[in-house]
Motif scaffolding. Structure first.
Motif, PDB file in Angstrom:
ATOM      1  N   ALA A   1     -13.766 -79.510  -1.210  1.00  0.00           N
ATOM      2  CA  ALA A   1     -14.257 -78.191  -0.925  1.00  0.00           C
ATOM      3  C   ALA A   1     -13.625 -78.194   0.415  1.00  0.00           C
ATOM      4  N   GLN A   2     -12.926 -77.008   0.828  1.00  0.00           N
ATOM      5  CA  GLN A   2     -12.620 -76.585   1.971  1.00  0.00           C
ATOM      6  C   GLN A   2     -13.989 -75.666   2.399  1.00  0.00           C
ATOM      7  N   ASN A   3     -14.443 -75.747   3.816  1.00  0.00           N
ATOM      8  CA  ASN A   3     -15.362 -74.991   4.099  1.00  0.00           C
ATOM      9  C   ASN A   3     -15.003 -73.518   4.695  1.00  0.00           C
ATOM     10  N   TYR A   4     -14.740 -72.656   3.578  1.00  0.00           N
ATOM     11  CA  TYR A   4     -14.331 -71.178   4.290  1.00  0.00           C
ATOM     12  C   TYR A   4     -14.915 -70.681   5.358  1.00  0.00           C
ATOM     13  N   ASN A   5     -16.208 -70.617   5.247  1.00  0.00           N
ATOM     14  CA  ASN A   5     -17.213 -69.968   6.217  1.00  0.00           C
ATOM     15  C   ASN A   5     -16.886 -70.578   7.593  1.00  0.00           C
ATOM     16  N   GLU A   6     -16.986 -71.949   7.625  1.00  0.00           N
ATOM     17  CA  GLU A   6     -16.775 -72.677   8.962  1.00  0.00           C
ATOM     18  C   GLU A   6     -15.461 -72.568   9.415  1.00  0.00           C
ATOM     19  N   ILE A   7     -14.457 -72.277   8.726  1.00  0.00           N
ATOM     20  CA  ILE A   7     -13.090 -72.150   9.525  1.00  0.00           C
ATOM     21  C   ILE A   7     -12.965 -70.942   9.923  1.00  0.00           C
ATOM     22  N   GLY A   8     -13.731 -69.874   9.289  1.00  0.00           N
ATOM     23  CA  GLY A   8     -13.841 -68.430   9.833  1.00  0.00           C
ATOM     24  C   GLY A   8     -14.563 -68.302  11.213  1.00  0.00           C
ATOM     25  N   ARG A   9     -15.737 -68.781  10.863  1.00  0.00           N
ATOM     26  CA  ARG A   9     -16.815 -68.945  11.925  1.00  0.00           C
ATOM     27  C   ARG A   9     -15.868 -69.735  13.147  1.00  0.00           C
ATOM     28  N   LEU A  10     -15.368 -70.938  13.275  1.00  0.00           N
ATOM     29  CA  LEU A  10     -14.928 -71.555  14.424  1.00  0.00           C
ATOM     30  C   LEU A  10     -13.477 -70.695  14.894  1.00  0.00           C
ATOM     31  N   ALA A  11     -12.778 -70.067  14.148  1.00  0.00           N
ATOM     32  CA  ALA A  11     -11.684 -69.592  14.330  1.00  0.00           C
ATOM     33  C   ALA A  11     -11.880 -68.339  15.196  1.00  0.00           C
ATOM     34  N   ILE A  12     -13.052 -67.412  14.711  1.00  0.00           N
ATOM     35  CA  ILE A  12     -13.360 -66.211  15.505  1.00  0.00           C
ATOM     36  C   ILE A  12     -13.934 -66.821  16.888  1.00  0.00           C
ATOM     37  N   GLU A  13     -14.787 -67.791  16.919  1.00  0.00           N
ATOM     38  CA  GLU A  13     -15.643 -68.443  17.932  1.00  0.00           C
ATOM     39  C   GLU A  13     -14.645 -68.747  19.084  1.00  0.00           C
ATOM     40  N   LEU A  14     -13.670 -69.466  18.773  1.00  0.00           N
ATOM     41  CA  LEU A  14     -12.483 -70.025  19.659  1.00  0.00           C
ATOM     42  C   LEU A  14     -11.726 -69.063  20.191  1.00  0.00           C
ATOM     43  N   LEU A  15     -11.304 -68.017  19.358  1.00  0.00           N
ATOM     44  CA  LEU A  15     -10.860 -66.819  19.928  1.00  0.00           C
ATOM     45  C   LEU A  15     -11.575 -66.036  21.125  1.00  0.00           C
ATOM     46  N   LEU A  16     -12.897 -65.748  20.654  1.00  0.00           N
ATOM     47  CA  LEU A  16     -14.008 -65.118  21.531  1.00  0.00           C
ATOM     48  C   LEU A  16     -13.894 -65.752  22.786  1.00  0.00           C
ATOM     49  N   ARG A  17     -14.134 -67.274  22.764  1.00  0.00           N
ATOM     50  CA  ARG A  17     -14.166 -68.009  24.012  1.00  0.00           C
ATOM     51  C   ARG A  17     -12.748 -67.892  24.917  1.00  0.00           C
ATOM     52  N   LYS A  18     -11.499 -67.845  24.239  1.00  0.00           N
ATOM     53  CA  LYS A  18     -10.500 -67.526  24.978  1.00  0.00           C
ATOM     54  C   LYS A  18     -10.307 -66.251  25.571  1.00  0.00           C
ATOM     55  N   LEU A  19     -10.886 -65.300  25.013  1.00  0.00           N
ATOM     56  CA  LEU A  19     -11.122 -64.098  25.517  1.00  0.00           C
ATOM     57  C   LEU A  19     -12.030 -63.995  26.780  1.00  0.00           C
ATOM     58  N   SER A  20     -13.204 -64.720  26.737  1.00  0.00           N
ATOM     59  CA  SER A  20     -13.930 -64.765  27.920  1.00  0.00           C
ATOM     60  C   SER A  20     -13.389 -65.546  29.083  1.00  0.00           C
ATOM     61  N   ASP A  21     -12.273 -66.396  28.844  1.00  0.00           N
ATOM     62  CA  ASP A  21     -11.831 -67.074  29.983  1.00  0.00           C
ATOM     63  C   ASP A  21     -11.330 -66.331  31.221  1.00  0.00           C
ATOM     64  N   THR A  22     -11.146 -66.654  32.063  1.00  0.00           N
ATOM     65  CA  THR A  22     -10.800 -66.050  33.307  1.00  0.00           C
ATOM     66  C   THR A  22      -9.433 -65.827  33.295  1.00  0.00           C
ATOM     67  N   ASP A  23      -8.664 -64.841  33.789  1.00  0.00           N
ATOM     68  CA  ASP A  23      -7.080 -64.731  33.610  1.00  0.00           C
ATOM     69  C   ASP A  23      -6.423 -66.003  34.541  1.00  0.00           C
ATOM     70  N   ASN A  24      -7.140 -66.654  35.107  1.00  0.00           N
ATOM     71  CA  ASN A  24      -6.612 -67.789  35.721  1.00  0.00           C
ATOM     72  C   ASN A  24      -6.819 -69.089  35.217  1.00  0.00           C
ATOM     73  N   ALA A  25      -7.681 -69.079  33.891  1.00  0.00           N
ATOM     74  CA  ALA A  25      -7.865 -70.393  33.394  1.00  0.00           C
ATOM     75  C   ALA A  25      -6.606 -70.647  32.587  1.00  0.00           C
ATOM     76  N   PRO A  26      -6.662 -71.883  32.484  1.00  0.00           N
ATOM     77  CA  PRO A  26      -5.457 -72.662  31.718  1.00  0.00           C
ATOM     78  C   PRO A  26      -5.416 -72.377  30.015  1.00  0.00           C
ATOM     79  N   PRO A  27      -4.577 -71.864  29.480  1.00  0.00           N
ATOM     80  CA  PRO A  27      -4.646 -71.706  27.930  1.00  0.00           C
ATOM     81  C   PRO A  27      -5.106 -72.885  27.321  1.00  0.00           C
ATOM     82  N   ALA A  28      -6.109 -72.639  26.290  1.00  0.00           N
ATOM     83  CA  ALA A  28      -6.775 -73.870  25.627  1.00  0.00           C
ATOM     84  C   ALA A  28      -5.710 -74.125  24.509  1.00  0.00           C
TER      85      ALA A  28
END
Length: 336
Positions: A293-320
């Motif tokens: 079983a792949q965890n569909y919901n967890e993949i979606g949750r972690l992907a959007i949370e990772l993207l939101l974290r990147k969006l909240s980083d300052t412009d000077n922060a190195p890309p994750a």
């Protein structure tokens, strides 16, 4: 917006502030605006608004197949969390075609999206277009990575195939492998994961000869290829078949039934068939499919949370360069 501001009797900056963040205005003002919205039916053009922003509140999502249950579950999860964070998830399908994936990415650039989650075609993706998009906004890949450096959330195929290969070898004849069409990098990754798992157990990998194609109609592909293989039993290297995904297993089981072959575990059965992914209908197949079983919901949750974290980083922060691989669980059912 000017007409609505006059209608509601408030300044345009106040109305604009409300549409950017309703909680930023006083409750009395908010109630006045919302009552006026009901009466007037006014809605701002969200795409025009976003074009005027340095960073919009739209998140682009590109998937290769909008009818596949995996991508349907994935996008539902992404949309829900994005909405809770004040973003609109805009989903486009590439339909398994590189030119449509390219057009989807160009569309997102023209919409000034804040970031994007992409399930790429991989080998057939136009990497230059993806690289250019990644230079302007944060990207997170799901399902199959575009390269080893990009941010990615998906299943640890080595762990999942190791799990099911180990079970199949311990419980019966070692499995031969029924590969998936070459639609993305999962085709090669899962084949490699199967081979490594077999070699760790000192068992010779056995790969069934199937057509080299790029179709997304996995069920029909598997049905036709399995029918051809079952017509010449000497082509089967084992009475246990491990499919690269559950949709292939559906086709293999249908072809076996048509041939009069009994699928199941134990004496009195001709074949064992196992899959990968835990498709929502796998438990209702006849017989129900043993899979991981792949965890569909967890993949979606972690992907959007990772993207939101990147969006909240300052412009000077190195890309994750985050890469998150999720473990799978063995689902034992009657097919194997």
């Amino acid at each position: 917006m000017e007409d609505f501001s006059e209608f509601v009797g408030l300044s345009r900056p106040t109305v604009s502030k409300y549409f950017n963040d309703p909680s930023s205005v006083r409750k009395k003002t908010r109630d006045t605006i919302e009552e006026a919205l009901k009466k007037s039916g006014f809605r701002p053009n969200i795409f025009a608004v976003n074009l005027n922003r340095r960073r919009s509140n739209i998140i682009g999502v590109v998937i290769p197949n909008s009818t596949d249950p995996f991508y349907m579950a994935l996008t539902r999860r992404i949309e829900l969390i994005a909405n809770e964070a004040g973003f609109l998830a805009f989903v486009l399908s590439s339909d398994g075609r590189a030119d449509m994936e390219d057009n989807a990415i160009k569309t997102f650039k023209s919409m000034n999206v804040a970031g994007a989650i992409i399930a790429p075609l991989g080998m057939r993706s136009r990497h230059t277009t993806l690289e250019q998009l990644g230079e302007t906004i944060p990207l997170v890949y799901v399902d199959s990575p575009i390269d080893e450096a990009s941010a990615f959330v998906g299943t640890d195929n080595r762990q999942s195939f190791g799990l099911i290969v180990d079970y199949l070898c311990r419980s019966g004849e070692p499995p031969c492998y029924f590969g998936m069409p070459q639609v993305n990098t999962n085709a090669a990754t899962r084949l490699s994961a199967y081979q490594e798992a077999m070699q760790r157990l000192n068992v010779e990998p056995r790969i069934l000869p199937v057509a080299d194609t790029t179709t997304w109609d996995f069920e029909q592909f598997a049905f036709e290829e399995a029918s051809r293989l079952f017509a010449k039993p000497d082509q089967l290297a084992s009475r246990t078949i491990l499919c690269a995904n559950d949709r292939l297993a559906f086709g293999v089981i249908a072809a076996a039934w048509q041939r009069g072959l009994k699928i199941g575990h134990g004496a009195g059965y001709d074949l064992r068939v196992a899959g990968h992914d835990d498709h929502p209908l796998s438990r209702y197949a006849c017989p129900p499919i043993t899979t991981v079983a792949q965890n569909y919901n967890e993949i979606g949750r972690l992907a959007i949370e990772l993207l939101l974290r990147k969006l909240s980083d300052t412009d000077n922060a190195p890309p994750a360069k985050d890469q998150i691989l999720l473990r799978s669980d063995l689902m034992l059912r009657q097919s194997a």
